[in-house]
Design an enzyme around this catalytic site. Structure first.
Site, PDB file in Angstrom:
ATOM      1  N   TYR A 155     -28.739 -38.084 -14.112  1.00  0.00           N
ATOM      2  CA  TYR A 155     -30.179 -38.327 -14.091  1.00  0.00           C
ATOM      3  C   TYR A 155     -30.601 -39.700 -14.585  1.00  0.00           C
ATOM      4  O   TYR A 155     -31.730 -40.121 -14.343  1.00  0.00           O
ATOM      5  CB  TYR A 155     -30.897 -37.204 -14.852  1.00  0.00           C
ATOM      6  CG  TYR A 155     -30.743 -35.894 -14.113  1.00  0.00           C
ATOM      7  CD1 TYR A 155     -31.501 -35.623 -12.983  1.00  0.00           C
ATOM      8  CD2 TYR A 155     -29.780 -34.969 -14.495  1.00  0.00           C
ATOM      9  CE1 TYR A 155     -31.341 -34.446 -12.277  1.00  0.00           C
ATOM     10  CE2 TYR A 155     -29.601 -33.790 -13.794  1.00  0.00           C
ATOM     11  CZ  TYR A 155     -30.391 -33.536 -12.680  1.00  0.00           C
ATOM     12  OH  TYR A 155     -30.218 -32.372 -11.970  1.00  0.00           O
ATOM     13  N   PHE A 196     -34.796 -25.486 -20.150  1.00  0.00           N
ATOM     14  CA  PHE A 196     -35.410 -24.907 -18.954  1.00  0.00           C
ATOM     15  C   PHE A 196     -34.692 -25.389 -17.697  1.00  0.00           C
ATOM     16  O   PHE A 196     -33.884 -26.296 -17.740  1.00  0.00           O
ATOM     17  CB  PHE A 196     -36.891 -25.251 -18.878  1.00  0.00           C
ATOM     18  CG  PHE A 196     -37.228 -26.705 -19.055  1.00  0.00           C
ATOM     19  CD1 PHE A 196     -37.231 -27.571 -17.981  1.00  0.00           C
ATOM     20  CD2 PHE A 196     -37.526 -27.210 -20.320  1.00  0.00           C
ATOM     21  CE1 PHE A 196     -37.538 -28.921 -18.144  1.00  0.00           C
ATOM     22  CE2 PHE A 196     -37.831 -28.550 -20.503  1.00  0.00           C
ATOM     23  CZ  PHE A 196     -37.845 -29.405 -19.414  1.00  0.00           C
TER      24      PHE A 196
END
Length: 410
Positions: free
Chosen positions: A120, A410
């Site tokens: 990322y 999450f």
């Protein structure tokens, strides 16, 4: 050529099958139903090759605490690309669409937890918070250097927990940057499920709060237990896994830690995802009894609208610098900008002349919440300090009283 478009609710099961394929997972029916309900509440975009779903990404509708503010922040989840379509630009197309959508809708930041940290950064995400796993040897009483709060402790039924501890958690978010909001559904489906999705041997959640009955909650702990296993040399003592502990004073925290460390038939307390500046690490009397066993990057942050993100947060000291920002994915963020922040507000405008600091948007995101020092990135060769003292000046302005932190994976 794939087509990037909205994923309708009718395709959620297809998206789940793709995610389970990519993450090598095969959850039981109850978990699948929770995942389906979660995705039904999320923004969803997919990559379609014809009518075949080959890439998927969802986003929670979060708000994230930042210094002095609470900002809308999509929380990316279920990011996956079919093994047949890797290295064909599918993830780049999905990520770019989601980032542009966030910026266009007035959400200046985005966040995620990285299953693979190497992925990322190239999309401009920086590791903005750090988590620590703390373990307590509870075969003996927890030794403390401060007196615990002796107000009553009481168990709360998980069915009532959202109403009892939810407001306390929401108020506590403002005191520490990096914390996402929690909906009642997220409380019930992620924190208070009867069975832990990753370890079915753990007990249901137990919730203990501190405070006189009828008075506001002063702190709480959510934990699960696992019984002793084996015998003799192979014996594993009973475990207390602390999922969350919140307290409004060190004395309240001491009382809650003392409580979970004293549970019968257990010999170890393990708390995953604690802040690196947890007060327990200072008020524990014996650091051989209380140890950090792991430390890891937790929340990854992306500034999708750098100007809006910088002008929204508060600053610990006045600062005026010209930043040369690089952003390969969102060109509107790239360029030279004068940041002027102080007690009367913040401005961030295009600037002429020489820059004081040159950095990628990834590094700016890592520093944004106050958890990473710009000077450390200069020392690592990741930020260029073009004017002596510029990094220290920006660090002083970015400083927060406590480190940013969240345990909301999450």
């Amino acid at each position: 050529m794939v087509d990037i478009r909205e994923v309708p609710e009718a395709d959620i099961d297809r998206a789940l099958e793709l995610a389970y394929l990519v993450f090598h997972d095969r959850p039981e029916k109850e978990a699948r139903e929770r995942h389906h309900a979660l995705l039904a509440r999320c923004d969803r975009i997919g990559a379609y090759d014809g009518e075949v779903l080959v890439g998927f990404m969802a986003a929670h509708d979060f708000r994230l605490s930042v210094p002095g503010a609470d900002l809308p922040c999509p929380g990316l989840t279920f990011v996956c690309v079919a093994p047949t379509h890797r290295r064909r630009g599918v993830l780049t197309a999905l990520m770019t669409r989601m980032m542009r959508r966030a910026a266009d809708s007035g959400r200046p930041i985005a966040a995620l937890w990285a299953s693979e940290a190497a992925i990322y950064g190239r999309f401009g995400y920086g590791g903005a918070t750090t988590g620590a796993t703390v373990e307590i040897d509870s075969t003996r009483p927890l030794a403390l250097r401060i007196d615990p709060d002796r107000r009553p402790l009481r168990l709360v039924d998980p069915e009532d927990a959202v109403d009892v501890i939810g407001p306390f958690h929401e108020a506590a978010r403002a005191g520490r940057p990096g914390r996402p909001s929690r909906s009642p559904e997220r409380w019930r489906e992620e924190w208070l499920t009867e069975q832990d999705e990753e370890d079915e041997e753990l007990s249901p959640p137990r919730i203990i709060v501190l405070g006189d009955p009828g008075e506001p909650v002063a702190g709480y702990v959510i934990y699960r237990t696992k019984p002793e296993d084996g015998g003799g040399a192979a014996r594993t003592p009973g475990l207390v896994r602390v999922d969350e502990l919140e307290a409004d004073t060190p004395a309240v925290a001491a009382a809650l830690w003392e409580c979970v460390a004293a549970l019968d038939l257990t010999g170890k307390v393990s708390a995953w995802g604690r802040p690196a500046d947890d007060p327990l690490l200072h008020f524990a009397a014996d650091r051989d009894q209380v140890r950090i066993t792991a430390q890891f990057p937790a929340l990854w942050l992306r500034l999708v609208d750098v100007g809006a993100a910088l002008t929204a947060r508060s600053w610990a000291a006045p600062v005026e610098l010209v930043l040369e920002v690089h952003d390969a994915r969102l060109p509107d963020n790239a360029g030279r900008f004068r940041l002027k922040a102080g007690p009367y507000g913040t401005t961030y405008d295009h600037a002429d002349g020489a820059a004081d600091l040159a950095l990628d948007v990834r590094e700016l995101a890592a520093c944004y919440l106050g958890g990473t020092r710009v000077a450390d990135l200069v020392a690592a060769g990741l930020v260029q300090e073009l004017t002596p003292g510029a990094a220290d000046a920006l660090d002083a302005a970015l400083h927060t009283p406590v480190l940013p932190h969240t345990s909301d994976e999450f």
